[in-house]
Design a protein around this motif. Structure first.
Motif, PDB file in Angstrom:
ATOM      1  N   VAL A   9      -4.355   3.027  -1.516  1.00  0.00           N
ATOM      2  CA  VAL A   9      -3.846   4.290  -1.000  1.00  0.00           C
ATOM      3  C   VAL A   9      -4.417   4.482   0.402  1.00  0.00           C
ATOM      4  O   VAL A   9      -5.642   4.446   0.596  1.00  0.00           O
ATOM      5  CB  VAL A   9      -4.234   5.472  -1.901  1.00  0.00           C
ATOM      6  CG1 VAL A   9      -3.847   6.807  -1.260  1.00  0.00           C
ATOM      7  CG2 VAL A   9      -3.576   5.337  -3.273  1.00  0.00           C
ATOM      8  N   THR A  19      -4.618   7.112   3.385  1.00  0.00           N
ATOM      9  CA  THR A  19      -4.385   8.503   3.778  1.00  0.00           C
ATOM     10  C   THR A  19      -4.187   8.579   5.286  1.00  0.00           C
ATOM     11  O   THR A  19      -4.949   7.998   6.054  1.00  0.00           O
ATOM     12  CB  THR A  19      -5.550   9.403   3.360  1.00  0.00           C
ATOM     13  OG1 THR A  19      -6.784   8.847   3.821  1.00  0.00           O
ATOM     14  CG2 THR A  19      -5.595   9.552   1.847  1.00  0.00           C
ATOM     15  N   ILE A  35       0.756   8.149  -6.516  1.00  0.00           N
ATOM     16  CA  ILE A  35      -0.648   7.764  -6.351  1.00  0.00           C
ATOM     17  C   ILE A  35      -1.186   7.165  -7.639  1.00  0.00           C
ATOM     18  O   ILE A  35      -1.868   6.127  -7.630  1.00  0.00           O
ATOM     19  CB  ILE A  35      -1.484   8.980  -5.912  1.00  0.00           C
ATOM     20  CG1 ILE A  35      -1.074   9.405  -4.494  1.00  0.00           C
ATOM     21  CG2 ILE A  35      -2.980   8.652  -5.958  1.00  0.00           C
ATOM     22  CD1 ILE A  35      -1.662  10.730  -4.063  1.00  0.00           C
ATOM     23  N   VAL A  89      -0.039   8.131   2.455  1.00  0.00           N
ATOM     24  CA  VAL A  89       0.120   9.539   2.093  1.00  0.00           C
ATOM     25  C   VAL A  89      -0.136  10.381   3.339  1.00  0.00           C
ATOM     26  O   VAL A  89      -1.229  10.346   3.908  1.00  0.00           O
ATOM     27  CB  VAL A  89      -0.838   9.957   0.970  1.00  0.00           C
ATOM     28  CG1 VAL A  89      -0.594  11.419   0.584  1.00  0.00           C
ATOM     29  CG2 VAL A  89      -0.674   9.045  -0.247  1.00  0.00           C
ATOM     30  N   THR A 129       4.453  12.975  -5.620  1.00  0.00           N
ATOM     31  CA  THR A 129       3.359  12.337  -4.883  1.00  0.00           C
ATOM     32  C   THR A 129       2.220  11.971  -5.821  1.00  0.00           C
ATOM     33  O   THR A 129       1.658  10.870  -5.737  1.00  0.00           O
ATOM     34  CB  THR A 129       2.866  13.260  -3.762  1.00  0.00           C
ATOM     35  OG1 THR A 129       3.884  13.365  -2.761  1.00  0.00           O
ATOM     36  CG2 THR A 129       1.595  12.724  -3.114  1.00  0.00           C
ATOM     37  N   CYS A 157       0.826  -1.202   0.000  1.00  0.00           N
ATOM     38  CA  CYS A 157       0.000   0.000   0.000  1.00  0.00           C
ATOM     39  C   CYS A 157       0.867   1.261   0.000  1.00  0.00           C
ATOM     40  O   CYS A 157       2.053   1.226   0.320  1.00  0.00           O
ATOM     41  CB  CYS A 157      -0.949   0.009   1.195  1.00  0.00           C
ATOM     42  SG  CYS A 157      -0.133   0.162   2.799  1.00  0.00           S
ATOM     43  N   LEU A 158       0.260   2.359  -0.366  1.00  0.00           N
ATOM     44  CA  LEU A 158       0.931   3.659  -0.371  1.00  0.00           C
ATOM     45  C   LEU A 158       0.307   4.521   0.713  1.00  0.00           C
ATOM     46  O   LEU A 158      -0.892   4.816   0.674  1.00  0.00           O
ATOM     47  CB  LEU A 158       0.771   4.350  -1.731  1.00  0.00           C
ATOM     48  CG  LEU A 158       1.274   5.797  -1.812  1.00  0.00           C
ATOM     49  CD1 LEU A 158       2.791   5.860  -1.655  1.00  0.00           C
ATOM     50  CD2 LEU A 158       0.834   6.448  -3.129  1.00  0.00           C
ATOM     51  N   ASP A 195      -8.412   4.751  -0.162  1.00  0.00           N
ATOM     52  CA  ASP A 195      -8.945   3.398  -0.014  1.00  0.00           C
ATOM     53  C   ASP A 195      -9.072   3.010   1.454  1.00  0.00           C
ATOM     54  O   ASP A 195      -9.955   2.229   1.822  1.00  0.00           O
ATOM     55  CB  ASP A 195      -8.037   2.395  -0.728  1.00  0.00           C
ATOM     56  CG  ASP A 195      -7.984   2.639  -2.231  1.00  0.00           C
ATOM     57  OD1 ASP A 195      -9.048   2.615  -2.873  1.00  0.00           O
ATOM     58  OD2 ASP A 195      -6.876   2.883  -2.756  1.00  0.00           O
ATOM     59  N   VAL A 211      -9.835   8.756  -4.174  1.00  0.00           N
ATOM     60  CA  VAL A 211      -8.417   8.452  -3.941  1.00  0.00           C
ATOM     61  C   VAL A 211      -8.225   7.535  -2.740  1.00  0.00           C
ATOM     62  O   VAL A 211      -7.582   6.495  -2.832  1.00  0.00           O
ATOM     63  CB  VAL A 211      -7.593   9.742  -3.749  1.00  0.00           C
ATOM     64  CG1 VAL A 211      -6.110   9.401  -3.631  1.00  0.00           C
ATOM     65  CG2 VAL A 211      -7.819  10.720  -4.905  1.00  0.00           C
ATOM     66  N   ALA A 225       0.152   3.665  -7.929  1.00  0.00           N
ATOM     67  CA  ALA A 225      -0.505   2.737  -7.006  1.00  0.00           C
ATOM     68  C   ALA A 225      -1.882   2.338  -7.529  1.00  0.00           C
ATOM     69  O   ALA A 225      -2.256   1.155  -7.508  1.00  0.00           O
ATOM     70  CB  ALA A 225      -0.616   3.371  -5.623  1.00  0.00           C
ATOM     71  N   LYS A 226      -2.627   3.317  -8.006  1.00  0.00           N
ATOM     72  CA  LYS A 226      -3.959   3.017  -8.522  1.00  0.00           C
ATOM     73  C   LYS A 226      -3.873   2.098  -9.748  1.00  0.00           C
ATOM     74  O   LYS A 226      -4.658   1.150  -9.885  1.00  0.00           O
ATOM     75  CB  LYS A 226      -4.671   4.322  -8.879  1.00  0.00           C
ATOM     76  CG  LYS A 226      -5.051   5.184  -7.684  1.00  0.00           C
ATOM     77  CD  LYS A 226      -6.127   4.531  -6.844  1.00  0.00           C
ATOM     78  CE  LYS A 226      -6.627   5.444  -5.749  1.00  0.00           C
ATOM     79  NZ  LYS A 226      -7.678   4.804  -4.913  1.00  0.00           N
TER      80      LYS A 226
END
Length: 400
Positions: free
Chosen positions: A308, A310, A298, A77, A294, A74-75, A350, A348, A301-302
């Motif tokens: 994602v 947050t 994103i 942010v 950034t 996962c990313l 998830d 954005v 990743a998508k």
């Protein structure tokens, strides 16, 4: 009046999810955290899986074990803004005491004062207003909160030491005023030397001109990744307060990625929604920055199917606000006043890491939009029963 719409509308036709009273919950006062956990990263973590049903959707954990609950690859942010000691204590010409809280992000004022007119500068988006007043004095327009024992009028000038003055241009509602800052020297250093941390009103501290901020607040009301060049928030992005350098290293070692955005947190984050029908709420605006690196992370990743995550409502608002402004995730710098409430479709985020929020706040409405109001309030009820600590210095939630 019987609801015939299937939305739980009341006698005034306001759907249940749009009624302010629907965002109230009982919280014992002793569960409002007055101090951070003894160790950074030592908070509890309530994991809410919005995809399931029943009691199995909740799990109790430690924030230090976040790696065990996040999807591989996962990313994350996070908001890298840094809290400014933006609260000043000064005097009116009559000798009366006055407080001032700077609301305009400091970097905007600094770039204006530096005369930066490059094509990509922030100044292009703030308008002019810099004045050179001679003898080293400069002034710029700004916004702030003013509090004094007597009525504040246009033209009033308050002194905050020999090198900083605030002139009132137009008083506004709830103390928010248009002002002009007058200073001589380095504006950033004046705030760092004279200012106090603008702790939330529910955190009680003895703060006066001769009372320095508590060391624990100077250390712990900042994230470990706060960027000095992003100094200007009047509140911390509190979900990030739980992260340690060690946890970030463990996340990286397990192939979780990290990216950063900037949202200069405004005082409106503590302001309750005052409209009985929240659809009438006028959301405060905040300044955001999303860099190309950034945005690219994103998009990648998508495209690769990696979630994602947050870190906090501020990062969530930044990314969702960028999409609203641009139609897609890309580099963006500007203001957002996006109001995320139930019925909003996320584009954005998830998953969200967040703290427990104030009743009737726009932040509680945001997480209710993400996970469902009833599910969120049920989780809050469980958190209260289990003794979780609430608000800025409190425990955390992971919304899957």
């Amino acid at each position: 009046m019987r609801d015939t719409t299937g939305t739980g509308a009341d006698a005034n036709g306001i759907p249940e999810d749009d009624r302010l009273e629907s965002y109230r919950f009982h919280l014992p006062e002793d569960q409002i955290a007055q101090h951070p956990a003894p160790e950074r990263g030592g908070s509890r973590l309530l994991v809410l899986d919005r995809r399931g049903s029943g009691a199995g959707t909740l799990a109790h954990a430690r924030f230090a074990d976040l790696c065990d609950h996040l999807p591989e690859g996962c990313l994350l942010v996070a908001n890298n803004s840094k809290v400014l000691p933006a609260r000043l204590l000064g005097l009116r010409p009559t000798g009366g005491k006055v407080e001032f809280l700077l609301l305009t992000p400091l970097p905007l004022l600094e770039e204006l004062a530096e005369g930066n007119t490059g094509a990509g500068s922030r100044r292009d988006r703030t308008g002019d207003g810099l004045r050179d007043e001679g003898e080293g004095w400069l002034s710029v327009p700004a916004e702030g909160l003013l509090r004094a024992s007597k009525k504040i009028r246009p033209g009033d000038v308050m002194d905050f030491g020999p090198h900083l003055r605030v002139e009132v241009i137009q008083p506004g509602d709830f103390g928010r005023s248009a002002v002009r800052l007058h200073w001589r020297g380095d504006l950033r250093q004046l705030f760092l030397q004279q200012g106090h941390l603008p702790l939330p009103p529910y955190i009680r501290r003895e703060t006066g001109a001769a009372t320095p901020d508590a060391q624990e607040d100077r250390d712990r009301y900042q994230t470990v990744y706060a960027d000095d060049s992003r100094l200007g928030s009047v509140a911390a992005p509190t979900a990030g307060l739980h992260f340690t350098d060690d946890l970030r290293a463990r996340l990286a070692a397990t192939d979780r990625k990290w990216a950063e955005v900037t949202l200069y947190v405004g005082y409106g984050t503590f302001s309750p929604v005052r409209c009985a029908d929240i659809r009438q709420h006028a959301m405060h605006r905040e300044y955001i920055e999303v860099g190309e690196a950034t945005a690219a992370a994103i998009r990648a990743a998508k495209a690769e199917g990696r979630p994602v995550v947050t870190v906090g409502t501020t990062s969530t608002r930044t990314l969702e606000g960028t999409v609203r402004a641009c139609g897609e995730v890309r580099a963006f710098t500007g203001w957002t006043n996006i109001f995320i409430k139930p019925g909003y479709r996320f584009t954005v985020a998830d998953h969200i890491i967040t703290n427990f929020h104030l009743p009737e706040s726009s932040l509680l409405m945001l997480v209710s939009a993400f996970a469902g109001r009833r599910r969120v309030l049920s989780a809050y009820e469980e958190a209260v029963a289990q003794g979780y600590r609430f608000f800025s210095y409190g425990d955390a939630m992971l919304l899957l």
